[in-house]
Design an enzyme around this catalytic site. Structure first.
Site, short mmCIF file in Angstrom:
data_model
loop_
_atom_site.label_atom_id
_atom_site.label_comp_id
_atom_site.label_asym_id
_atom_site.label_seq_id
_atom_site.Cartn_x
_atom_site.Cartn_y
_atom_site.Cartn_z
N ASP A 23 17.27 -19.33 -1.84
CA ASP A 23 16.89 -19.63 -0.45
C ASP A 23 17.60 -18.64 0.46
O ASP A 23 18.83 -18.66 0.59
CB ASP A 23 17.32 -21.07 -0.14
CG ASP A 23 17.03 -21.50 1.27
OD1 ASP A 23 16.64 -20.67 2.12
OD2 ASP A 23 17.21 -22.71 1.55
N ILE A 24 16.85 -17.77 1.11
CA ILE A 24 17.44 -16.72 1.95
C ILE A 24 18.25 -17.28 3.11
O ILE A 24 19.18 -16.65 3.59
CB ILE A 24 16.36 -15.73 2.43
CG1 ILE A 24 17.03 -14.42 2.90
CG2 ILE A 24 15.46 -16.36 3.50
CD1 ILE A 24 16.09 -13.26 3.02
N ASN A 37 6.05 -13.00 12.19
CA ASN A 37 4.76 -12.61 12.76
C ASN A 37 5.05 -11.80 14.04
O ASN A 37 6.19 -11.70 14.47
CB ASN A 37 3.87 -13.83 13.02
CG ASN A 37 4.50 -14.81 13.99
OD1 ASN A 37 5.00 -14.44 15.04
ND2 ASN A 37 4.47 -16.08 13.64
N GLY A 45 6.39 -20.54 6.19
CA GLY A 45 7.09 -19.84 5.12
C GLY A 45 8.52 -19.48 5.47
O GLY A 45 9.26 -20.27 6.06
N VAL A 46 8.90 -18.25 5.10
CA VAL A 46 10.26 -17.76 5.34
C VAL A 46 10.59 -17.79 6.83
O VAL A 46 11.68 -18.20 7.23
CB VAL A 46 10.42 -16.32 4.78
CG1 VAL A 46 11.72 -15.69 5.23
CG2 VAL A 46 10.33 -16.33 3.27
N ASP A 47 9.64 -17.38 7.65
CA ASP A 47 9.84 -17.33 9.10
C ASP A 47 10.23 -18.70 9.64
O ASP A 47 11.23 -18.85 10.36
CB ASP A 47 8.55 -16.82 9.76
CG ASP A 47 8.70 -16.47 11.23
OD1 ASP A 47 9.82 -16.37 11.73
OD2 ASP A 47 7.65 -16.27 11.87
N SER A 130 5.32 -10.02 3.24
CA SER A 130 3.85 -9.98 3.24
C SER A 130 3.19 -10.55 1.99
O SER A 130 1.98 -10.48 1.86
CB SER A 130 3.32 -8.56 3.46
OG SER A 130 3.45 -8.19 4.82
N GLY A 132 3.27 -13.77 0.90
CA GLY A 132 2.86 -15.18 1.01
C GLY A 132 1.54 -15.28 1.73
O GLY A 132 0.50 -14.85 1.23
N TYR A 134 0.32 -13.57 4.00
CA TYR A 134 -0.32 -12.29 4.30
C TYR A 134 -0.97 -11.66 3.07
O TYR A 134 -1.55 -10.60 3.15
CB TYR A 134 0.67 -11.33 4.94
CG TYR A 134 1.03 -11.66 6.37
CD1 TYR A 134 0.59 -12.82 7.01
CD2 TYR A 134 1.82 -10.80 7.11
CE1 TYR A 134 0.91 -13.10 8.32
CE2 TYR A 134 2.16 -11.07 8.43
CZ TYR A 134 1.70 -12.22 9.03
OH TYR A 134 2.03 -12.49 10.34
#
Length: 185
Positions: A23-24, A37, A45-47, A130, A132, A134
């Site tokens: 997990d980042i 984005n 997601g990550v964002d 990109s 996921g 994207y």
């Protein structure tokens, strides 16, 4: 964890590229990279995970940045994250690879590392940008990411460690295979 130390003539310390599954938002380093984005105001997601973990101060600072173009990067504080900073980069949406997506993806990694270098950072953690929502094919994305990072680390830079924090088994396996191909790891 898998790692490769890059032996670069004239450099005292060999920069290291690492792969971990995890997990980042839990990475304690100088900066984690957010696969954002263009608005920089959070998403899925990550964002979304980074924005939730950092707290409302991250969103407040992102509102002052005026967004970010695809292939570029901007930096903020890390707030409630263990990382000191968040480097927000926008990767391309994949449309078959004929609309400049590989170049834009490489630019997202390169600009993130340039921003880190401009701020004198020594350790950076990346997600798989990109791949996921994207839809960039993970195998191609992994090779682009590792080639771009290697090229940056071979130049003069403050960065000593780049860690790819990969969420699932499939992503980790793709990066591990690419690491062997690209870096001989």
């Amino acid at each position: 964890m898998k790692h490769v130390d890059l032996e670069i003539p004239g450099r005292k310390t060999a920069p290291r590229i690492e792969l971990v599954q995890g997990d980042i938002t839990r990475e304690a380093c100088d900066a984690i990279v957010n696969a954002a984005n263009q608005s920089l105001l959070g998403g899925g997601g990550v964002d979304g995970a980074i924005h939730r973990a950092a707290g409302p101060e991250l969103l407040a600072e992102c509102r002052t940045l005026g967004g970010c173009e695809t292939g570029d990067a901007k930096i903020t504080g890390g707030y409630a994250l263990p990382a000191e900073h968040v480097i927000h980069t926008v990767g391309p949406v994949y449309h078959g690879g004929e609309k400049g997506e590989p170049e834009l993806l490489a630019s997202a990694y390169r600009r993130s590392l340039e921003v880190a270098r401009e701020h004198g950072l020594r350790s950076v953690a990346f997600p798989s940008i990109s791949t996921g929502a994207y839809r960039f094919p993970i195998e191609r994305a992994a090779r682009i990411a590792l080639c771009t990072v290697r090229a940056h680390l071979e130049d003069e830079t403050s960065i000593e460690r780049v860690r790819f924090v990969l969420f699932g088994d499939r992503d980790y396996a793709a990066y591990e295979e690419a690491l062997g191909e690209v870096l001989g790891g």
